[in-house]
Design an enzyme around this catalytic site. Structure first.
Site, PDB file in Angstrom:
ATOM      1  N   ASP A  64       9.090   5.548   3.751  1.00 45.26           N
ATOM      2  CA  ASP A  64       8.059   5.888   2.764  1.00 45.26           C
ATOM      3  C   ASP A  64       8.610   5.414   1.427  1.00 45.26           C
ATOM      4  OD1 ASP A  64       6.486   7.007   0.797  1.00 45.26           O
ATOM      5  OD2 ASP A  64       6.314   8.965   1.768  1.00 45.26           O
ATOM      6  N   SER A 144      -2.374  -6.759  -7.938  1.00 50.01           N
ATOM      7  CA  SER A 144      -3.785  -6.947  -7.562  1.00 50.01           C
ATOM      8  C   SER A 144      -4.508  -7.605  -8.726  1.00 50.01           C
ATOM      9  CB  SER A 144      -4.439  -5.595  -7.283  1.00 50.01           C
ATOM     10  OG  SER A 144      -5.843  -5.754  -7.148  1.00 50.01           O
ATOM     11  N   TYR A 157      -6.104   3.394  -9.121  1.00 47.85           N
ATOM     12  CA  TYR A 157      -5.431   2.363  -8.304  1.00 47.85           C
ATOM     13  C   TYR A 157      -5.135   1.128  -9.151  1.00 47.85           C
ATOM     14  CZ  TYR A 157      -4.970  -1.643  -5.221  1.00 47.85           C
ATOM     15  OH  TYR A 157      -4.528  -2.810  -4.635  1.00 47.85           O
ATOM     16  N   LYS A 161      -1.496  -0.963 -10.472  1.00 45.94           N
ATOM     17  CA  LYS A 161      -1.187  -2.391 -10.355  1.00 45.94           C
ATOM     18  C   LYS A 161      -0.958  -3.014 -11.733  1.00 45.94           C
ATOM     19  CE  LYS A 161      -1.472  -2.467  -5.853  1.00 45.94           C
ATOM     20  NZ  LYS A 161      -0.258  -2.681  -5.024  1.00 45.94           N
TER      21      LYS A 161
HETATM   22  N1  LIG Z   1      -6.677  -5.722   0.742  1.00 41.38           N
HETATM   23  C1  LIG Z   1      -7.023  -5.849  -0.529  1.00 41.38           C
HETATM   24  O1  LIG Z   1      -8.215  -5.960  -0.878  1.00 41.38           O
HETATM   25  C2  LIG Z   1      -5.938  -5.880  -1.587  1.00 41.38           C
HETATM   26  C3  LIG Z   1      -6.196  -6.554  -2.795  1.00 41.38           C
HETATM   27  C4  LIG Z   1      -5.201  -6.599  -3.772  1.00 41.38           C
HETATM   28  C5  LIG Z   1      -3.986  -6.000  -3.542  1.00 41.38           C
HETATM   29  N2  LIG Z   1      -3.759  -5.342  -2.363  1.00 41.38           N
HETATM   30  C6  LIG Z   1      -2.423  -4.742  -2.165  1.00 41.38           C
HETATM   31  O2  LIG Z   1      -1.801  -5.412  -1.096  1.00 41.38           O
HETATM   32  C7  LIG Z   1      -0.789  -4.561  -0.549  1.00 41.38           C
HETATM   33  C8  LIG Z   1      -0.908  -4.573   0.950  1.00 41.38           C
HETATM   34  O3  LIG Z   1      -2.139  -3.987   1.322  1.00 41.38           O
HETATM   35  P1  LIG Z   1      -3.027  -4.548   2.520  1.00 41.38           P
HETATM   36  O4  LIG Z   1      -4.281  -5.051   1.938  1.00 41.38           O
HETATM   37  O5  LIG Z   1      -2.227  -5.434   3.373  1.00 41.38           O
HETATM   38  O6  LIG Z   1      -3.397  -3.162   3.257  1.00 41.38           O
HETATM   39  P2  LIG Z   1      -2.958  -2.582   4.663  1.00 41.38           P
HETATM   40  O7  LIG Z   1      -3.416  -1.154   4.650  1.00 41.38           O
HETATM   41  O8  LIG Z   1      -3.442  -3.465   5.751  1.00 41.38           O
HETATM   42  O9  LIG Z   1      -1.364  -2.623   4.639  1.00 41.38           O
HETATM   43  C9  LIG Z   1      -0.603  -1.772   3.818  1.00 41.38           C
HETATM   44  C10 LIG Z   1       0.628  -1.289   4.589  1.00 41.38           C
HETATM   45  O10 LIG Z   1       1.399  -0.469   3.699  1.00 41.38           O
HETATM   46  C11 LIG Z   1       1.827   0.672   4.420  1.00 41.38           C
HETATM   47  N3  LIG Z   1       2.096   1.781   3.510  1.00 41.38           N
HETATM   48  C12 LIG Z   1       1.199   2.553   2.850  1.00 41.38           C
HETATM   49  N4  LIG Z   1       1.838   3.512   2.173  1.00 41.38           N
HETATM   50  C13 LIG Z   1       3.173   3.321   2.392  1.00 41.38           C
HETATM   51  C14 LIG Z   1       4.335   3.997   1.963  1.00 41.38           C
HETATM   52  N5  LIG Z   1       4.275   5.070   1.179  1.00 41.38           N
HETATM   53  N6  LIG Z   1       5.535   3.510   2.363  1.00 41.38           N
HETATM   54  C15 LIG Z   1       5.617   2.436   3.179  1.00 41.38           C
HETATM   55  N7  LIG Z   1       4.543   1.794   3.644  1.00 41.38           N
HETATM   56  C16 LIG Z   1       3.334   2.230   3.250  1.00 41.38           C
HETATM   57  C17 LIG Z   1       0.678   0.973   5.377  1.00 41.38           C
HETATM   58  O11 LIG Z   1       1.108   1.800   6.465  1.00 41.38           O
HETATM   59  C18 LIG Z   1       0.236  -0.417   5.796  1.00 41.38           C
HETATM   60  O12 LIG Z   1       0.927  -0.837   6.952  1.00 41.38           O
HETATM   61  C19 LIG Z   1      -0.982  -3.202  -1.187  1.00 41.38           C
HETATM   62  O13 LIG Z   1      -0.028  -3.030  -2.209  1.00 41.38           O
HETATM   63  C20 LIG Z   1      -2.395  -3.285  -1.757  1.00 41.38           C
HETATM   64  O14 LIG Z   1      -2.564  -2.429  -2.850  1.00 41.38           O
HETATM   65  C21 LIG Z   1      -4.708  -5.286  -1.378  1.00 41.38           C
END
Ligand SMILES: NC(=O)c1ccc[n+]([C@@H]2O[C@H](COP(=O)([O-])OP(=O)(O)OC[C@H]3O[C@@H](n4cnc5c(N)ncnc54)[C@H](O)[C@@H]3O)[C@@H](O)[C@H]2O)c1
Length: 256
Positions: A64, A144, A157, A161
Site C-alpha cells: 500500500d 494526469s 483527485y 495530480k
Molecule cells: N485511467 C485514467 O483515465 C487515468 C488518467 C490519468 C491518470 N491516471 C492515473 O494512472 C494511474 C494508474 O491508474 P489506471 O488507470 O491504470 O487504473 P487501474 O485501477 O487500472 O490501476 C491502478 C492500480 O493501482 C493499484 N492501487 C490503488 N491504490 C493503491 C495503493 N494504495 N497502493 C498500491 N497500489 C494501489 C490498484 O490496485 C490498481 O492495480 C493512477 O495514478 C491514475 O490516477 C489514470
C-alpha cells in the site's frame, strides 16, 4: 522489441492493472528486471506470474503506497534481491467517486491524497538514497492531464495530480545532484480499472465515451500502451537530458 533496459532494475507501483501492468510488461520485455507492487495481491501476482512465464526476472511485493513501512519494505526488498534500483515508476493511484467537491467525505479526500500524493513522496523518499548510491536513476510519476485541465466531479483527485506535477518539477532540481532524473506523464482518460473507482461502473456508457472523445483532437481515449511507451521513453537513454518534464499523453486534449 528493443532491449533498452538490459541490466536495469525497475520498480513499478500499481502494476496489477491498467497503465502499471502495461508499464511493467514493457520494461520486462525490453530487458529490465521488474519489481511489481500493488495493494491488490491477486492482480499483482497474476501479472508477475505471467511475466515470469515469459522469461522476465520479476518479483511481486504487496504494497500500500500510502504506508511508509510498506514502501520502505518494497525498496529494501528490491535492493536485497537485485542489489539496487535504477528506475522507479510511481504509478499507483485511484479516484474518489465523482461528485461536487464540497460533497466529498473528508475521509475520501484524505485517502486520495494519501495514495496519489503521499505515495509518490514515500516512493521518492526511500528510492532516492539507493539510486544515489548507484550513481543515478530515473523516477517517473503518473500524474494526469486533470492536473492542468481539471474536469468537474473529480476536483480533489485532480488536485492530488497537480501536487504530483509540482513535486516532480521541484524534485527534479533537488535530485539532479545525484544524476537522478524526475519526470511525469499526464494521461488523458483511459478505460482502465480507474473508471470503476471514479464512476462506479465497469465500462463507460457509449454516450459518456463519445463525450470524452469529442474533447480529444486525436479522437480516441488513451490506451495503457500509450502510457507505457511514453514512460519507457522517459526512462531511456534517449531522454537522458530530460528532467522535470511532465509529458501530456492526451491526444491534444490540453490544447483543444
Ligand atoms: N485511467 C485514467 O483515465 C487515468 C488518467 C490519468 C491518470 N491516471 C492515473 O494512472 C494511474 C494508474 O491508474 P489506471 O488507470 O491504470 O487504473 P487501474 O485501477 O487500472 O490501476 C491502478 C492500480 O493501482 C493499484 N492501487 C490503488 N491504490 C493503491 C495503493 N494504495 N497502493 C498500491 N497500489 C494501489 C490498484 O490496485 C490498481 O492495480 C493512477 O495514478 C491514475 O490516477 C489514470
Amino acid at each position: 522489441m528493443d532491449r533498452r533496459f538490459d541490466g536495469k532494475v525497475a520498480v513499478v507501483t500499481g502494476a496489477g492493472s491498467g497503465f502499471g501492468k502495461a508499464i511493467a510488461e514493457r520494461f520486462g520485455h525490453e530487458g529490465a528486471s521488474v519489481v511489481l507492487a500493488d495493494i491488490d495481491e491477486t492482480n499483482g501476482r497474476a501479472v508477475t506470474d505471467a511475466l515470469a512465464a515469459a522469461g522476465v526476472d520479476v518479483m511481486f511485493v504487496a504494497t500500500d503506497v500510502s504506508q511508509s513501512d510498506q514502501v520502505k519494505r518494497l525498496i529494501d526488498s528490491t535492493v536485497e534481491r537485485f542489489g539496487g534500483l535504477d528506475i522507479l515508476i510511481n504509478n499507483a493511484g485511484f479516484s474518489h467517486r465523482s461528485m461536487l467537491m464540497w460533497e466529498l467525505p473528508e475521509e475520501d479526500f484524505d485517502r486520495v491524497f494519501a495514495v496519489n500524493t503521499r505515495g509518490v513522496f514515500l516512493g521518492c523518499k526511500y528510492a532516492i538514497p539507493e539510486m544515489a548510491k548507484r550513481g543515478g536513476g530515473v523516477i517517473i510519476n503518473t500524474a494526469s492531464i486533470g492536473a492542468s485541465c481539471p474536469r468537474p466531479g473529480v476536483t480533489a483527485y485532480n488536485a492530488t495530480k497537480g501536487a504530483v506535477v509540482t513535486l516532480t518539477r521541484g524534485l527534479a532540481v533537488e535530485a539532479a545532484r545525484f544524476k537522478i532524473r524526475v519526470n511525469a506523464v499526464n494521461p488523458v482518460a483511459s478505460e482502465t480499472g480507474f473508471m470503476k473507482g471514479a464512476l462506479g461502473v465497469e465500462r463507460l456508457s457509449e454516450e459518456a465515451k463519445a463525450g470524452l472523445i469529442a474533447g480529444i483532437p486525436l479522437r480516441r481515449l488513451s490506451e495503457p500502451a500509450d502510457v507505457a511507451a511514453s514512460v519507457t521513453f522517459l526512462a531511456s537513454e534517449d531522454a537522458s537530458f530530460l528532467t522535470g518534464v511532465c509529458l501530456d499523453v492526451d491526444g491534444g486534449r490540453s490544447i483543444s
